[in-house]
Design a protein around this motif. Structure first.
Motif: not given
Lengths: 298, 301
Positions: A177, A180-181, A215, A219, A289-290, A293, A297, B300
């Motif tokens: 997570l 990627n952010y 983000i 998380a 969104r969580g 992600a 994966k 993302g």
């Protein structure tokens, strides 16, 4: 891919309400929605009835006489087979597990994700790939060696033990997570800070952190729901007196002694589900969104 | 954006320190613990691990134990049904949600909320709804169908289907959300072109959109399959493997033999089989995903 598309639905032409097609679409969606809502409805209704009414009536009928006694019993005095102090013991245990686990796992994973995006070193990508693949190994495969390791470290059957385990198994998804952010942030920011002489930690704390609130929210949501809902790690690593709420709940409902109090059981079930449900209802798109992600994966 | 300059071992030291937990997790837990389990599954370990190697004895015993065979059979039934139904239903829901409907957010919230709940909560709710004495069976009988039988939790032949029902309730929303995201990523031009050519919507979905969404399907399938192999809490909460051993699953076999029965060798052998199953699912997918072009991991973008 992003799950939350700000542009909303696109594609086909807008439909007029009332056309046969739209009646069919809404019809199916509503039937599906009812199926999804029934368990929640049944839980709430059952928890508000007295036992005599449950024995006579059916699970779908609303209570004739509303009582909150089952809720009080579930919280204060329901029996787990070991003691009768209610689900509140589990609630506080879960909180004690949850807060440090969320904090540690997120700190470690965010720094790690940052290192993997801006400060790659030889082998970092290899370890990252291994980390992501590790997330697919069934926990059962690693359980017993972890029991030995935590026992050697003297943390088996303690809060620390279960917190460490949550931190370890939260790492793949959280690192993914954050990495990627951070990769998606404009590289110029990082370069400019480097030119100005800022180092690893300063860039992280002063430039990356202030930009990454969303983000972190994702998380936190991911970890709060994930750790709260855990059963396996809690039952093995936390020790009897630290059993989290899910374990207590299962012990209360599936304990074999005594008369089954279905209303108390359902109240305890709602109470256990309440934390992630509240998180879900208030977090909206962040939750989506969580899980996106978490799911994508690969 | 990688820093591509060459590094001396001590350059970039902070990043290496930051990565220590990850490196330790990979080496000690993911690789070390997994190898330990595989190695010890070939020993005669009972309540304590020993290095007395007995070849494939544990596996031989495993596959002559009826509880393990039942577990595997249940996993196969559960896996096939849960996988196919959640993919099909999840896609249909997503396609319906993508028709410019009103209240999209409300529907999404409703379909997805079970996913926020634990398997324990899910299992207990469905256990209650399906209890013959009070649940669906009684409700239908009260409506006048006196002989209606729905012993899905008490008749061992059907219990695994009850677990499928509960897991679909919990998991289809996730599939819907992933599929919806996939649908939203399809270029508008495709739809316009299909419409210009006069292709009916359902055919567009079946022959154009679904083939285009193959990566989304593949990823979803792997995710769902990996969770299916691990199914444990749901069974513990809903049936605890019963009646008898009718709804046992491999993950529960592992736990029970390791932690309650003090028969480590059996637990380790069973978990190694679980690992093998995951690899059989994972490896083809990984090879497909990481074909030479080697794109960046994950979401993302």
């Amino acid at each position: 891919m992003s799950l939350v598309n700000p542009a909303g639905p696109r594609g086909r032409r807008p439909r007029r309400i009332g056309s046969p097609t739209s009646i069919m679409i809404y019809g199916i969606l509503i039937v599906a929605a009812v199926y999804y809502l029934i368990p929640l409805y049944v839980m709430v209704m059952t928890s508000l009835k007295g036992m005599p009414e449950i024995r006579l009536g059916n699970i779908f009928s609303p209570p004739v006489e509303v009582t909150f006694q089952p809720w009080a019993t579930a919280w204060n005095s329901a029996c787990t087979g070991l003691y009768c102090e209610g689900i509140k013991v589990g609630f506080f245990n879960s909180m004690k597990i949850l807060v440090p686990s969320v904090i540690f796992s997120i700190i470690i994973a965010s720094v790690n994700g940052y290192a993997l995006s801006n400060w790659r070193f030889k082998g970092s990508e290899l370890f990252f790939t291994a980390l992501i693949f590790g997330a697919f190994i069934p926990y059962q495969v690693m359980l017993y060696p972890l029991v030995i390791i935590t026992r050697e470290l003297g943390i088996f059957g303690t809060l620390t033990g279960v917190i460490v385990i949550h931190t370890i198994f939260g790492m793949p998804i959280l690192t993914l997570l954050f990495r990627n952010y951070f990769v998606s942030l404009p590289p110029e920011l990082f370069k400019a800070a480097r030119v100005d002489g800022a180092g690893f930690w300063r860039i992280f704390l002063q430039i990356m952190l202030p930009m990454s609130l969303p983000i972190f929210v994702v998380a936190v949501i991911l970890q709060v729901t994930g750790i709260w809902n855990d059963f396996l790690f809690g039952v093995i690593f936390a020790g009897t007196k630290n059993f989290p709420m899910t374990v207590q709940l299962n012990n209360i409902v599936n304990s074999t002694q005594g008369v089954k109090e279905y209303n108390v059981n359902m109240a305890a079930t709602i109470l256990t589900g309440a934390v992630p449900l509240l998180v879900y209802f208030f977090s909206g798109k962040y939750f989506v969104r969580g899980i996106a992600a978490g799911a994508v994966k690969g | 954006m990688a820093a591509t300059r060459p590094f001396a071992p001590l350059r970039n030291l902070n990043a290496k320190i930051a990565a220590v937990p990850m490196i330790a997790t990979v080496l000690v837990v993911f690789i070390g613990c997994t190898l330990w389990t595989v190695v010890y599954s070939f020993t005669s370990s009972r309540s304590l691990p020993t290095l007395d190697f007995v070849g494939i004895d544990q596996y031989r015993r495993l596959f002559t134990t009826s509880r393990w065979i039942v577990s595997l059979r249940n996993l196969a039934i559960f896996g096939i049904l849960a996988l196919s139904f959640s993919l099909v239903l999840g896609f249909i829901l997503a396609a319906l949600m993508d028709q410019k409907i009103r209240f999209e957010n409300t529907f999404r919230t409703v379909f997805l909320y079970p996913h926020a709940l634990s398997f324990i909560v899910t299992g207990l709710v469905w256990q209650w709804i399906l209890t013959p004495a009070y649940g669906v069976q009684k409700v239908v009988r009260d409506l006048g169908f006196e002989t209606f039988n729905f012993p899905i939790l008490t008749d061992g032949r059907f219990t695994i289907y009850a677990i499928v029902i509960a897991s679909l309730w919990q998991g289809t929303g996730l599939v819907m959300a992933l599929m919806l995201a996939g649908l939203r990523n399809i270029d508008d031009e495709i739809w316009k072109a299909a419409r210009v050519d006069g292709i009916p919507t359902w055919r567009t979905y079946l022959f154009i959109i679904i083939p285009m969404m193959r990566p989304v399907f593949a990823t979803t399938l792997v995710i769902i399959a990996a969770t299916i192999v691990k199914v444990y809490d749901l069974v513990v909460a809903m049936t605890n493997g019963g009646p008898g051993i009718a709804s046992e699953v491999p993950a529960k076999y592992v736990y029970d033999f390791m932690f309650s029965r003090g028969n480590l060798g059996q637990g380790l052998a069973a978990s190694t089989i679980m690992l093998t199953t995951v690899l059989i699912i994972l490896v083809p997918w990984a090879l497909y995903e990481y074909r030479p072009r080697n794109r960046t991991l994950g979401v993302g973008k």
